[in-house]
Design an enzyme around this catalytic site. Structure first.
Site, PDB file in Angstrom:
ATOM      1  N   LYS A 179       0.878  -1.177   0.000  1.00  4.88           N
ATOM      2  CA  LYS A 179       0.000   0.000   0.000  1.00  4.88           C
ATOM      3  C   LYS A 179       0.916   1.229   0.000  1.00  4.88           C
ATOM      4  O   LYS A 179       1.424   1.641   1.035  1.00  4.88           O
ATOM      5  CB  LYS A 179      -0.887  -0.029   1.250  1.00  4.88           C
ATOM      6  CG  LYS A 179      -2.189   0.735   1.179  1.00  4.88           C
ATOM      7  CD  LYS A 179      -2.097   2.204   0.898  1.00  4.88           C
ATOM      8  CE  LYS A 179      -1.650   3.057   2.075  1.00  4.88           C
ATOM      9  NZ  LYS A 179      -1.380   4.469   1.662  1.00  4.88           N
ATOM     10  N   SER A 232       5.455   8.452   9.390  1.00  8.28           N
ATOM     11  CA  SER A 232       5.629   9.332  10.544  1.00  8.28           C
ATOM     12  C   SER A 232       5.417   8.572  11.856  1.00  8.28           C
ATOM     13  O   SER A 232       4.725   7.547  11.889  1.00  8.28           O
ATOM     14  CB  SER A 232       4.647  10.499  10.444  1.00  8.28           C
ATOM     15  OG  SER A 232       3.338   9.975  10.373  1.00  8.28           O
ATOM     16  N   CYS A 287      14.268  10.737   5.938  1.00 10.20           N
ATOM     17  CA  CYS A 287      14.235  10.392   7.361  1.00 10.20           C
ATOM     18  C   CYS A 287      15.653  10.364   7.935  1.00 10.20           C
ATOM     19  O   CYS A 287      15.827  10.334   9.139  1.00 10.20           O
ATOM     20  CB  CYS A 287      13.563   9.053   7.569  1.00 10.20           C
ATOM     21  SG  CYS A 287      14.512   7.713   6.876  1.00 10.20           S
ATOM     22  N   GLU A 387       9.625  17.189  14.218  1.00  6.85           N
ATOM     23  CA  GLU A 387      10.281  16.705  12.994  1.00  6.85           C
ATOM     24  C   GLU A 387       9.778  17.623  11.878  1.00  6.85           C
ATOM     25  O   GLU A 387       8.635  17.519  11.439  1.00  6.85           O
ATOM     26  CB  GLU A 387       9.890  15.257  12.670  1.00  6.85           C
ATOM     27  CG  GLU A 387      10.631  14.771  11.428  1.00  6.85           C
ATOM     28  CD  GLU A 387      10.132  13.443  10.845  1.00  6.85           C
ATOM     29  OE1 GLU A 387       8.955  13.111  10.997  1.00  6.85           O
ATOM     30  OE2 GLU A 387      10.946  12.758  10.218  1.00  6.85           O
TER      31      GLU A 387
HETATM   32  P1  NAD Z   1       2.760   9.294   6.782  1.00  6.25           P
HETATM   33  O1  NAD Z   1       2.867   8.698   8.128  1.00  6.25           O
HETATM   34  O2  NAD Z   1       1.840  10.452   6.596  1.00  6.25           O
HETATM   35  O3  NAD Z   1       2.270   8.185   5.714  1.00  6.25           O
HETATM   36  C1  NAD Z   1       2.934   6.957   5.584  1.00  6.25           C
HETATM   37  C2  NAD Z   1       1.947   5.931   5.047  1.00  6.25           C
HETATM   38  O4  NAD Z   1       0.893   5.750   5.989  1.00  6.25           O
HETATM   39  C3  NAD Z   1       1.278   6.337   3.730  1.00  6.25           C
HETATM   40  O5  NAD Z   1       1.138   5.199   2.924  1.00  6.25           O
HETATM   41  C4  NAD Z   1      -0.077   6.864   4.179  1.00  6.25           C
HETATM   42  O6  NAD Z   1      -1.071   6.708   3.186  1.00  6.25           O
HETATM   43  C5  NAD Z   1      -0.382   6.025   5.399  1.00  6.25           C
HETATM   44  N1  NAD Z   1      -1.164   6.747   6.429  1.00  6.25           N
HETATM   45  C6  NAD Z   1      -1.134   8.069   6.706  1.00  6.25           C
HETATM   46  N2  NAD Z   1      -1.955   8.350   7.735  1.00  6.25           N
HETATM   47  C7  NAD Z   1      -2.505   7.178   8.124  1.00  6.25           C
HETATM   48  C8  NAD Z   1      -3.413   6.797   9.143  1.00  6.25           C
HETATM   49  N3  NAD Z   1      -3.928   7.703   9.971  1.00  6.25           N
HETATM   50  N4  NAD Z   1      -3.755   5.504   9.262  1.00  6.25           N
HETATM   51  C9  NAD Z   1      -3.222   4.579   8.431  1.00  6.25           C
HETATM   52  N5  NAD Z   1      -2.349   4.873   7.446  1.00  6.25           N
HETATM   53  C10 NAD Z   1      -1.997   6.150   7.287  1.00  6.25           C
HETATM   54  O7  NAD Z   1       4.241   9.651   6.307  1.00  6.25           O
HETATM   55  P2  NAD Z   1       4.684  10.440   5.013  1.00  6.25           P
HETATM   56  O8  NAD Z   1       4.320  11.873   5.178  1.00  6.25           O
HETATM   57  O9  NAD Z   1       4.242   9.728   3.791  1.00  6.25           O
HETATM   58  O10 NAD Z   1       6.265  10.260   5.088  1.00  6.25           O
HETATM   59  C11 NAD Z   1       7.105  11.093   5.854  1.00  6.25           C
HETATM   60  C12 NAD Z   1       7.404  10.480   7.202  1.00  6.25           C
HETATM   61  O11 NAD Z   1       7.968   9.191   7.024  1.00  6.25           O
HETATM   62  C13 NAD Z   1       8.428  11.263   8.002  1.00  6.25           C
HETATM   63  O12 NAD Z   1       8.005  11.286   9.338  1.00  6.25           O
HETATM   64  C14 NAD Z   1       9.703  10.464   7.837  1.00  6.25           C
HETATM   65  O13 NAD Z   1      10.653  10.620   8.870  1.00  6.25           O
HETATM   66  C15 NAD Z   1       9.159   9.082   7.810  1.00  6.25           C
HETATM   67  N6  NAD Z   1      10.090   8.147   7.171  1.00  6.25           N
HETATM   68  C16 NAD Z   1      10.760   7.287   7.979  1.00  6.25           C
HETATM   69  C17 NAD Z   1      11.653   6.404   7.427  1.00  6.25           C
HETATM   70  C18 NAD Z   1      12.404   5.450   8.295  1.00  6.25           C
HETATM   71  O14 NAD Z   1      13.031   4.557   7.747  1.00  6.25           O
HETATM   72  N7  NAD Z   1      12.370   5.573   9.607  1.00  6.25           N
HETATM   73  C19 NAD Z   1      11.874   6.394   6.040  1.00  6.25           C
HETATM   74  C20 NAD Z   1      11.166   7.283   5.248  1.00  6.25           C
HETATM   75  C21 NAD Z   1      10.262   8.162   5.834  1.00  6.25           C
END
Ligand code: NAD
Length: 502
Positions: A179, A232, A287, A387
């Site tokens: 997804k 996140s 990240c 962040e």
């Molecule tokens: P996000 O948390 O908004 O979304 C990530 C995924 O979760 C997406 O597929 C989204 O559709 C889904 N999602 C969003 N809200 C949701 C909810 N309430 N319930 C279920 N699913 C949900 O993150 P983003 O904005 O796409 O990416 C940026 C974030 O990802 C930053 O915080 C970054 O640090 C983190 N990140 C971490 C790593 C790591 O390896 N630790 C790597 C890349 C990005």
């Protein structure tokens, strides 16, 4: 601006082909460099997720029996196709995510590494064998796939993060439901097509577009055995808690606040180059981006001056323009949120040394923000605690190594960190002391190579295992230990005692 009716519709990928299904909700995909809607994503209903899981479940019995050599052969083919089409995939990343084309090529290269690692699956799945653990008894361990597994991915690495999981999971004999982030859907479909072209049987890899509805269904679906998440921290925490509550194996990687500790003996120009590269590459939307420089003692003033000088040379613009150093942010809302931290920093007593909003003001369309630098930031203020996930680098001035280390260890996140010094003893002490999962010594973005594993500590990772590499193989398999005796009627007798290995 293109209207919704002119945009391309994105499909799901289920059972080895692109499928369109009625949707009650969906999302727009933007080109962040032009500020235009370029396509529309239909979000999966529960029925669509169930269809994808059913396709994966149906493919599993045959896929888990497919010989290791054949699985490896398909992965080698995936590797060749991906290598051949690097630029095509990178162009999709630049279009939907905004990162520059060279940066996108780098992302594809790092994703490719994970495919290469998984090509070694016959070796990776070797178990152990102990001949004669007891008299006439042999003991051996095998690793078996879990079944249907799912992965949820973020917007910032639309190709690499799916490949972190897919390659190992599929190599180990699992069937996958991916997804992706609805903001960057096309690369996942590109990857699914590529696996199909390489000979992956239908149903082994499926892609569903979706939002919380799809994710919740995957977390609760009785046929999904393991889930991995990257995104996140609040969503990661919720994902981990919900998945484990439903009895599943879960790893959930969250957000970050990565510190770079610069000691007074550091090579100043190299430290400034590293800080600028790691803070502003991909517009800070990594990240592993450095978002805080901890400048020890007298290094602060010359380091800030050197960073400022380098920022002046960064051109902000379309990722397709060869002279661009930094592309746009992912959405207008996110850009405005990031820019808001510059006002918050001033209100909280810090000093904005470089304000990237002046760059943004020169561009009518697109979600741009120039590189920004904030000095005299302190823990406990908004600019430090959040962040930010954008091109805002904070400088926290500290008196000593010990003060800098304390700040890093007290931070809620523990994804990546780096120390810059010429002192090997200090660097060695740092790697021992620091409570962070990935550490760089004069390396600002210490993303492990594919034959190690990636993962943070504290609020940057929920779960026990890190992602990809050897931990990935463990995550996607279950261990089974077999104790075996081939009966010898001459020594057989009734013995009610607990078996002892004599
Ligand atoms: P996000 O948390 O908004 O979304 C990530 C995924 O979760 C997406 O597929 C989204 O559709 C889904 N999602 C969003 N809200 C949701 C909810 N309430 N319930 C279920 N699913 C949900 O993150 P983003 O904005 O796409 O990416 C940026 C974030 O990802 C930053 O915080 C970054 O640090 C983190 N990140 C971490 C790593 C790591 O390896 N630790 C790597 C890349 C990005």
């Amino acid at each position: 601006m293109a209207t919704a009716t002119e945009t391309k519709a994105i499909s799901h990928w289920i059972g080895g082909r692109a499928v369109e299904r009625p949707a009650t909700t969906g999302g727009d995909v933007w080109n962040p460099a032009t500020g235009e809607v370029i396509s529309h994503v239909p979000f999966a209903t529960v029925a669509v997720v169930d269809e994808a899981v059913a396709a994966a479940k149906a493919a599993f019995p045959e896929w888990r029996q497919t010989p290791l050599a054949r699985r490896a052969e398909i992965l080698f083919k995936v590797r060749a196709l991906l290598d051949e089409r690097r630029e095509k995939l990178a162009r999709i990343l630049t279009t939907e995510n905004g990162k520059t084309l060279p940066d996108a090529m780098g992302e594809v290269a790092r994703g490719l590494e994970n495919v290469e690692f998984a090509c070694g699956v016959p070796n990776l799945l070797k178990g152990g064998f102990s001949e004669g653990a007891s008299r006439g008894v042999d003991v051996y361990q095998i690793r078996q796939p879990l079944g249907v597994v799912a992965g949820v991915t973020p917007f910032n690495f639309p190709a690499m993060v799916p490949l972190w999981r897919l390659s190992n999971a599929i190599a180990c004999g699992n069937c996958f439901v991916l997804k992706p982030s609805g903001k960057v859907p096309s690369s996942s479909l590109f990857i699914a097509e590529l696996f199909a072209e390489a000979g992956l049987p239908a149903g082994v890899l499926n892609v569903v577009m979706g939002d919380k509805v799809a994710v919740t269904r995957l977390l609760e679906h009785p046929d999904v055995k393991a889930l991995s998440f990257v995104g996140s921290t609040p969503v990661a925490r919720h994902f981990y808690e919900t998945g484990t509550k439903h009895g599943k194996r879960v790893q959930a990687l969250g957000g970050a606040k990565n510190h770079m500790l610069v000691l007074p003996d550091a090579e100043l120009d190299a430290a400034a180059d590293a800080a600028v590269s790691a803070a502003y590459g991909a517009a800070g939307e990594r990240c592993m981006a450095i978002s805080v420089v901890l400048a020890v003692g007298a290094v602060a003033d010359p380091l800030i001056a050197a960073i400022e000088k380098r920022i002046a040379a960064i051109k902000v613009g379309s990722g397709f323009d060869a002279s661009t150093g930094m592309g746009p942010l992912i959405t207008r809302e996110h850009r405005d949120r990031v820019a808001g931290f510059l006002d918050a920093a001033v209100e909280d007593g810090a000093k904005v040394v470089v304000d990237g909003r002046k760059d943004a003001a020169t561009k009518e369309n697109g979600f741009f923000l120039g590189a920004s630098l904030v000095d005299h930031v302190k823990p406990g203020t908004r600019c430090y605690d959040a962040e930010i996930f954008g091109p805002v680098l904070s400088v926290v001035r500290v008196k000593s190594y010990a003060e800098g280390l304390k700040i890093i260890n007290e931070n809620a996140y523990g994804n990546g960190t780096a120390i810059f010094t010429r002192d090997g003893g200090a660097a060695r002490q740092f790697q021992f002391d620091v409570e962070v999962g990935m550490v760089g010594v004069n390396v600002p973005i210490p993303v492990p190579v594919s034959y190690y594993s990636f993962g943070g500590w504290k609020s940057s990772l929920f779960g026990d295992l890190h992602m990809y590499g050897p931990d990935g193989i463990q995550f996607y398999t279950r261990s089974k230990v077999v104790t075996s005796r081939w009966p010898d009627p001459t020594t057989s007798k009734v013995d009610l005692g607990f078996p002892q290995n004599r």
